[in-house]
Design a protein around this motif. Structure first.
Motif, short mmCIF file in Angstrom:
data_model
loop_
_atom_site.label_atom_id
_atom_site.label_comp_id
_atom_site.label_asym_id
_atom_site.label_seq_id
_atom_site.Cartn_x
_atom_site.Cartn_y
_atom_site.Cartn_z
N PRO A 39 0.81 -1.24 0.00
CA PRO A 39 0.00 0.00 0.00
C PRO A 39 0.83 1.28 0.00
N HIS A 50 1.46 6.92 -1.23
CA HIS A 50 0.49 6.24 -0.37
C HIS A 50 -0.79 5.99 -1.18
N TRP A 51 -1.04 4.73 -1.48
CA TRP A 51 -2.15 4.39 -2.37
C TRP A 51 -3.51 4.50 -1.70
N ARG A 52 -3.53 4.74 -0.40
CA ARG A 52 -4.82 4.98 0.25
C ARG A 52 -5.46 6.27 -0.25
N ASN A 53 -4.66 7.13 -0.89
CA ASN A 53 -5.17 8.39 -1.41
C ASN A 53 -5.80 8.26 -2.79
N CYS A 54 -5.80 7.04 -3.32
CA CYS A 54 -6.37 6.83 -4.65
C CYS A 54 -7.69 6.06 -4.51
N ALA A 88 -10.53 3.37 -4.98
CA ALA A 88 -10.36 1.95 -5.30
C ALA A 88 -10.67 1.62 -6.76
N LEU A 104 -7.60 2.42 -8.80
CA LEU A 104 -6.31 2.09 -8.19
C LEU A 104 -5.44 1.24 -9.11
N ARG A 135 -9.30 11.26 -7.81
CA ARG A 135 -10.34 11.55 -6.82
C ARG A 135 -11.44 12.43 -7.43
#
Length: 715
Positions: free
Chosen positions: A42, A61-65, A67, A70, A118
């Protein structure tokens, strides 16, 4: 008949698997030990691509993309990290375009792509292939509306978004995102109009002279007057701390605590306090060092006897028993150095050395951060026993690329060294006493005096900028404590004092304050001589690049201001005198006026060309009360061959380049009156010398009045 297989496209990378490295081995330099990641992780650190010791270690940080997007964005990002653009793509975008960016650029690109993802997700779009021309246009309009965006910043955003399309074309499984319209039509209709702002260093405001003067005075004071005291105190603190760390609990320790502390409690005396913590904290380590007890014994003893409450009301010092030799106005600058003050003073000492190096070398901040112990050895002598200059041999980073045209994160050794004047040499010697041989002079591990956390590389830009701000606060406290209101550092009208501003300020002072309105004025004059040498024995830069371009820009702006002021004074009816008066008026009439402070990238070349016009460039010299219409062959200040500016600190009376106005005559008479006032307050022998100096100024003013003519009479 069989068909030959199509040749594989070397620019298209094979599809990565979950365990594929985020950064492939061929892009990791030898000696880079930063941890890598796997494709499925991640967080993707870009540190394996970073060899620059003062750069922040980037990570994605892929949490900012969102799903749904992604997988597509991960693939195109991985392609960017490990691939390179086709040369044809880069060629169409100008000479500055590269087929592969730095780790920092990759991080910026990816974060911009996630911002786009986003926004697309909020529009209900879950496939990059559905990002068509309409979405591109709507997104950039939204992007500019979310905050103030300059013309240059908007162009960079458009460039990053174009790279999303370009690298998608090179991925093993293209998402099919459409080509941005500005890449076809040009970005003129897509970005905000140019407002003159830019991120170039020439647009950076110089530090105000009233700010820099006391700041430099205190920086040099710390390095040259207080460094021995601070370093000795730091060494003593380290010795005491090591002693405490090796101490074992004994009954003798408790007895020593009882003998030291309880009489102080009964007498109402203050108790040793750790002032770096909450008010009222007992100085555990210091007391342990004095008594031979352990920290735990001191803590328990304090709790048992209620010393926490006592020290809260009666906090006392923790003096280190080391000599204090530094003086301010003939008096010791400290009665003692406190045990818990030593780390703060070490931090300020490092900051003072940084300020000196930033300002008096003209090096870029990253070049100062890259200096290592041993970079400025003591020189030998020539055959005639004349000492050579101190030279700084270090690395530079701007526009350093390898044979493939890719950025080199580690930079490269600069072929031509920087020249170090005496205050810089002293600053480097102080930093060398803080770090080990060959270590970075601003090593994060060695300069973390409070915590000793052993961070990697050099202190980062944000940390150093914060330390400069802290240094200013400390300086002002010291100035107040020592009754030196004239040495308080005022707030700068252009904002916080950042590292990036010192280089421009050096050029500003060389061009505009040649004789000295701040400390070390004579050094500025000598620095111009060094900087204008433009040879391998002088300040290093190939041709007129580097600090030379910054100096040329500031000098050209100053010369243009001088010409404009001369025009204004003559138009107001002032007369002009001097052997170069007619030439100066002609130059003033033909010199353009610069409105504002906009300095575009192309101005450096124009500035150099402007200054090369021998005989028609005007230099203000306020300390000699004249304007120099510099013509090389007429100059009595003995400029070196090829110099395009006078040695204003060596201005000579009777020079054929001198020009004076009525304002200069008034200023000379005011100066004479000021000198006479001083003469009335000093012993007679010195007073006679001062009065002779005042008479000299009045005679020059009288000579101007006798020979001055109007512009009409001269032209």
């Amino acid at each position: 008949m069989t068909t030959a297989p199509a040749e594989a496209d070397s620019y298209v990378l094979p599809l990565p698997g979950p365990d594929t490295s985020v950064v492939l081995p061929q892009w990791i330099s030898q000696g880079n030990t930063h941890p890598n990641a796997r494709y499925r992780d991640p967080v993707w650190p870009l540190a394996p691509l970073i060899d620059n010791p003062f750069k922040e270690l980037e990570a994605l940080h892929w949490r900012n993309c969102p799903a749904p997007l992604l997988a597509q964005l991960k693939l195109v990002t991985w392609t960017m990290i490990n691939g390179q653009l086709r040369p044809t793509f880069a060629k169409r975008r100008g000479v500055s375009a590269r087929t592969r960016g730095s780790a920092g650029e990759m991080g910026e690109n990816s974060r911009e792509w996630m911002r786009l993802a986003r926004w697309l997700h909020k529009q209900g779009i879950t496939d990059l292939a559905d990002c068509t021309e309409d979405q591109w246009r709507a997104y950039v309009a939204h992007r500019w509306d979310t905050g103030s965006m300059s013309h240059e910043s908007a162009k960079r955003v458009c460039s990053r978004l174009t790279l999303l399309w370009a690298f998608d074309q090179l991925s093993a499984l293209p998402a099919g995102i459409s080509r941005p319209p500005w890449d076809i039509e040009g970005d003129g209709d897509f970005v905000p109009a140019a407002d003159g702002s830019s991120g170039q260093e020439n647009s950076t405001e110089p530090i105000d002279p009233q700010v820099l003067g006391p700041l430099l005075v205190w920086a040099i004071r710390l390095v040259e007057d207080f460094a021995d005291d601070i370093l000795t105190a730091w060494s003593e603190k380290g010795r005491l701390t090591d002693k405490v760390n090796a101490t074992e609990p004994t009954p003798e320790g408790i007895a020593a605590l009882t003998e030291l502390l309880l009489p102080q409690v009964r007498s109402g005396a203050p108790l040793p306090s750790n002032r770096t913590r909450q008010p009222g904290a007992l100085a555990l380590t210091y007391i342990a060092a004095l008594t031979g007890a352990t920290r735990q014994q001191v803590s328990k003893f304090g709790s048992r006897h209620g010393l926490t409450e006592v020290v809260a009301h009666r906090p006392g010092p923790c003096p280190l028993h080391v000599p204090v030799a530094g003086r301010i106005n003939g008096r010791p600058w400290r009665e003692y150095i406190d045990f818990y003050e030593a780390a703060e003073l070490m931090r300020h000492l490092g900051t003072a050395a940084l300020i000196i190096c930033l300002y008096l070398t003209g090096m870029r901040p990253q070049e100062v951060q890259a200096m290592r112990a041993g970079c400025c050895p003591d020189p030998g002598t020539d055959g005639d026993a004349t000492p050579r200059r101190h030279l700084i041999r270090s690395r530079h980073f701007k526009n350093v690329i390898n044979d493939d045209g890719h950025p080199v994160s580690a930079g490269e050794d600069r072929g031509i060294p920087w020249v170090a004047i005496t205050p810089v040499v002293h600053a480097i010697r102080v930093l060398e006493r803080i770090v080990a041989q060959d270590e970075l002079l601003l090593s994060a591990a060695h300069h973390d005096f409070q915590h000793g956390r052993g961070h990697h590389g050099a202190l980062k830009k944000t940390t150093l900028n914060r330390r400069i701000e802290d240094f200013v606060v400390w300086v002002n406290q010291e100035a107040e404590a020592h009754g030196l209101p004239e040495q308080v550092v005022p707030a700068d009208p252009h904002g916080a004092i950042r590292m990036s501003r010192f280089r421009r300020t050096l050029a500003w002072h060389i061009a505009r304050r040649p004789g000295g309105l701040i400390a070390l004025a004579i050094q500025y004059g000598h620095m111009r001589t060094v900087l204008d040498a433009r040879t391998s024995s002088g300040y290093g830069a190939r041709s007129r690049r580097g600090i030379h371009s910054v100096l040329d820009v500031e000098t050209a702006l100053a010369a243009a201001d001088t010409a404009a002021h001369l025009r204004d004074r003559v138009a107001a009816g002032e007369k002009v005198s001097g052997p170069a008066a007619r030439r100066a008026l002609t130059a003033a009439a033909t010199t353009p006026r610069f409105e504002g402070r906009i300095v575009p990238r192309t101005f450096a070349k124009k500035a150099a060309k402007f200054l090369a016009r021998d005989g028609v460039v005007l230099y203000d010299n306020p300390d000699s009360f004249l304007i120099c219409a510099f013509k090389h062959d007429n100059a009595l200040c003995e400029p070196d061959s090829g110099e395009t500016a006078p040695r204003q600190y060596a201005c000579q009376q009777g020079c054929g380049n001198a020009v004076r106005t009525d304002m200069h005559a008034r200023q000379m008479r005011e100066k004479a009156d000021e000198i006479d006032l001083k003469a009335s307050l000093v012993p007679e022998k010195l007073a006679k010398r001062l009065r002779r100096n005042a008479d000299h100024f009045r005679k020059m003013a009288d000579a101007h009045d006798a020979t001055a003519q109007t512009a009409e009479a001269l032209t």
